[in-house]
Design an enzyme around this catalytic site. Structure first.
Site, short mmCIF file in Angstrom:
data_model
loop_
_atom_site.label_atom_id
_atom_site.label_comp_id
_atom_site.label_asym_id
_atom_site.label_seq_id
_atom_site.Cartn_x
_atom_site.Cartn_y
_atom_site.Cartn_z
N ASP A 286 0.87 -1.17 0.00
CA ASP A 286 0.00 0.00 0.00
C ASP A 286 0.91 1.23 0.00
OD1 ASP A 286 -2.13 1.73 0.04
OD2 ASP A 286 -3.23 0.66 1.58
C1 NOJ Z 1 -3.95 3.93 0.14
C2 NOJ Z 1 -5.14 3.03 0.21
O1 NOJ Z 1 -5.15 2.31 1.42
C3 NOJ Z 1 -5.20 2.03 -0.94
O2 NOJ Z 1 -6.41 1.34 -0.88
C4 NOJ Z 1 -5.02 2.72 -2.25
O3 NOJ Z 1 -5.13 1.81 -3.31
C5 NOJ Z 1 -3.68 3.41 -2.25
N1 NOJ Z 1 -3.63 4.39 -1.19
C6 NOJ Z 1 -3.36 4.06 -3.59
O4 NOJ Z 1 -4.14 5.16 -3.78
#
Ligand code: NOJ
Length: 733
Positions: A286
């Site tokens: 993430d």
């Molecule tokens: C953080 C989020 O938790 C995740 O779900 C997302 O895909 C990423 N950022 C990228 O934007």
């Protein structure tokens, strides 16, 4: 005849074999191509493939690597996120084509509910219990996003959650692992279609692995602590199901799991996902979560974070730069084997190959196609179809709904009825200026609208009550739009209090006192608490945030052009202190309701406001003749049958739900678990028999060693319109 059959059989077998051979031939070709490419790659170029950086906008703390064309043309970046548009992606891909080995970039973005054409938030879609429509919604998102040069969405989020304080419940399918698994599969199928190389399909990314939906106290990013048995039975199934549906990628979660951050968790990534489940795709972190292992105090510095990530099986690092700065040194000093890096690179290159990018890196960058597809009418039609099915009728006293066609004037109250932005909700890529609001949709219907803002969202104050009441008094019916603004649910939007503010609730009370028929629309991104409204308002629809076609969909339901059929995919509590509240709680030694010495609150009921699976229709459905029949079908122990009759005044759809309780087992089990459902359409007066086959899937569970077992004994089978109003029969295996 016999001869013909055996001839056809031979032809079929031949065709199957030929297909299989072609498949292996293709695969062989791909493997040869990739091995050959990897032989030419320097270690630095390999590490580049494991690096993803962000483009135009940030979807996390804005302190990370942004796009650097120079690095792309040196082959030091494998993927970009947050860059879209056929033209922009073409420009960046051109930079990648300047690199020594011309390895194309993958472009990813959070395409969560529609793309430029917005679809209802995922939790709302889940309320439809219509897997076909949900798959279609993901398909539409893929068609529009791929036309904008994207190859990859960071969706579906398949995290189960029992805590409505957690703002990200909006992005999932709610609280139930069985239903969540089916929704996860529908979404993966919708995004990916049958062929990743088609220019209108995109890779899915199953997130957030694992158990991100269970942060302590409902606070986003907080620690997760649960037993393996609990994980296996309640949180794990949707990840596994999405993988079975062929999901190309996974994302590791921000949270720790079993005392180790998921991003550096060998048990989760290497042992379970890539080992036991045989996942062949790649895992992306993430946003910054490799580096965040330092804040978790699980890694001393970026070097250790990189080491823990790559060892655990984390293939691609999103935006932080621990891999880029440290992996080469870790190989050079012998801490890790280069084979670890090769494995990650190979997994990523395979997906680039399957997307057809080596054949044509620009196959998704067609400006003409983008123009033709973006905002096109079929996408809007599909969005409206989905939105109508997402609405849940919570209350309808004196059959106020559907509104009569003779109604001439409506008092429309509340600023949300005019807000385009708030209908889009969180994680929206939609163009808010193209949202048709409720106000506009009512105008298009030709009714007289007597509008009043009624309350101020920011200060939570009732504004100009005399004007509002005057508008109410001159109208045939009152429609009040209440609820949350878009910023109130989503990532980092956890709330300690999910009550609808007092001002909104008081306003409803004041309006109801006028004696006019009142319909409340609850616009929200999560289960919310609204006890006063629940008690006072005669009619309530939960309309969530429905995006581009919010207004027309709501009007179609208000006037009965579509008879509401949604059911709640998450329990709605009555009191914040009840959370986590869910229907599949376990039997305890002192079960609720027995006597004083039992599990309960002394100051609150333990009943929900609305249970899981709840939702009304303008018509009525009667359930009768629940029975069990023997089955001769292989693997089917029995069939559970029930007759459902539409006894009301309208045609309608019903979600017939099937729950199971394992009466006695070797581990403690829930009082009931959804194990089947069918959404049926019944004409007025029509009866249909609905059948639920009982197989291992309905009866089994994971034991404490994480083995899936089916234990002989007694089971109670329950069927009904929601998780509380059920009829039951006993079955012995
Ligand atoms: C953080 C989020 O938790 C995740 O779900 C997302 O895909 C990423 N950022 C990228 O934007």
């Amino acid at each position: 005849m016999k001869r013909l059959i055996s001839f056809l059989f031979c032809v079929a077998v031949f065709m199957l074999c030929a297909g299989a051979e072609r498949e292996t031939k293709n695969q062989k070709e791909m493997n040869r191509f990739i091995e050959n490419l990897m032989k030419q790659m320097t270690l630095e170029e390999k590490i580049g493939q494991l690096s993803q950086c962000s483009g135009e906008f940030a979807t996390g703390p804005d302190n990370h690597r942004i796009s650097r064309t120079e690095e792309i043309s040196q082959g030091l970046i494998g993927s970009m996120l947050n860059v879209s548009g056929a033209e922009k992606t073409r420009q960046m891909q051109e930079a990648a084509m300047q690199s020594r080995l011309k390895i194309p970039l993958i472009f990813g973005q959070d395409v969560i509910h529609g793309f430029r054409t917005g679809f209802p938030i995922p939790l709302a879609e889940a309320a439809s219990f219509d897997l076909k429509a949900i798959e279609q919604s993901a398909r539409c998102a893929a068609i529009e996003a791929s036309a904008a040069g994207l190859h990859w969405t960071f969706a579906p989020m398949v995290d189960i959650s029992w805590d409505a304080r957690w703002g990200r419940v909006l992005e999932g399918a709610g609280e139930d692992p069985y239903y969540g698994s089916l929704v996860a599969q529908a979404r993966v199928r919708g995004f990916q279609g049958n062929d990743l190389s088609a220019n209108n399909t995109i890779m899915a990314c199953v997130k957030h692995f694992a158990a991100y939906g269970a942060p302590a106290a409902g606070k986003d990013y907080n620690s997760v602590d649960m037993s393996m048995g609990h994980f296996a039975n309640f949180y794990m199934p949707p990840y596994q199901a999405a993988l079975e549906a062929g999901a190309a990628t996974f994302m590791s979660a921000f949270n720790d799991f079993n005392n180790q951050p998921s991003t550096g968790n060998s048990f989760l990534l290497r042992h379970l996902l890539k080992g036991e489940w045989g996942f062949k795709g790649f895992v992306v972190s993430d946003w910054g979560s490799v580096q965040e292992m330092i804040s978790h105090r699980y890694a001393r510095d970026e070097r250790e974070a990189a080491l823990k990530g790559i060892t655990a099986g984390l293939d691609m690092e999103m935006v932080s730069e621990c891999y880029r700065h440290n992996l080469a040194q870790l190989v050079a000093d012998g801490t890790i084997d280069e084979e670890l890096i090769d494995d990650a690179v190979r997994r990523i290159l395979v997906k680039k190959y399957e997307l057809g990018l080596f054949e044509d890196p620009f196959r998704y960058c067609d400006v003409e196609r983008e123009k033709k597809i973006t905002h096109s009418q079929p996408l809007r039609d599909a969005s409206r179809h989905m939105a109508e099915r997402s609405i849940v009728l919570l209350k309808n006293e004196q059959n106020i709904l559907p509104l009569s066609p003779n109604i001439k004037s409506v008092a429309l109250i509340g600023p949300l009825s005019k807000s385009q932005k708030d209908m889009c909700g969180a994680w929206s890529c939609a163009d808010p200026s193209r949202v048709i609001t409720l106000y506009e949709a009512m105008q298009q219907r030709g009714v007289t609208i007597n509008y009043s803002e009624g309350y101020d969202l920011e200060s939570d104050k009732i504004v100009d009550l005399p004007h509002t009441l005057a508008q109410v008094n001159r109208s045939d019916v009152v429609v009040i739009a209440m609820g949350e603004e878009a910023w109130e649910s989503g990532e980092m939007r956890s709330k300690a209090d999910i009550n609808i503010p007092a001002g909104q609730q008081q306003l409803v009370e004041e309006i109801v006192k006028t004696g006019k028929p009142v319909v409340v629309l609850m616009m929200c991104g999560r289960p919310v608490i609204f006890n006063t409204i629940r008690e006072k308002a005669p009619a309530i629809l939960c309309t969530w945030w429905l995006s581009s076609e919010a207004g027309p969909a709501i009007c179609n339901v208000l006037w009965g052009d579509y008879n509401p059929s949604g059911k709640l995919p998450m329990t709605f509590p009555q009191h914040i202190g009840q959370i986590p509240l869910y229907y599949q709680y376990k039997s305890t030694g002192r079960p609720a309701g027995q006597d004083v010495w039992c599990t309960k609150y002394i100051d609150q009921s333990d009943q929900p406001a609305y249970p899981f699976g709840y939702g009304l229709s303008y018509t009525r459905f009667d359930y009768s003749n629940l029975r069990i029949e023997k089955s001769s079908e292989e693997g089917v122990y029995a069939n559970v049958l029930v007759d459902v009759t539409n006894t009301g005044r309208y045609d309608g759809e019903e979600v017939v739900q099937f729950y199971v309780r394992d009466e006695y087992a070797s581990i403690t089990r829930p009082v009931k678990e959804l194990r089947g459902f069918e959404k049926i359409a019944l004409k007025r007066g029509e009866t249909r028999t609905v059948k639920f086959p009982v197989t291992d899937k309905q009866l089994g569970f994971y034991d404490n060693q994480m083995n899936y077992v089916v234990e002989p004994g007694d089971f109670t089978f329950m069927v009904g319109p929601n998780s509380q109003e059920v009829q039951s029969v006993l079955f012995t295996l």
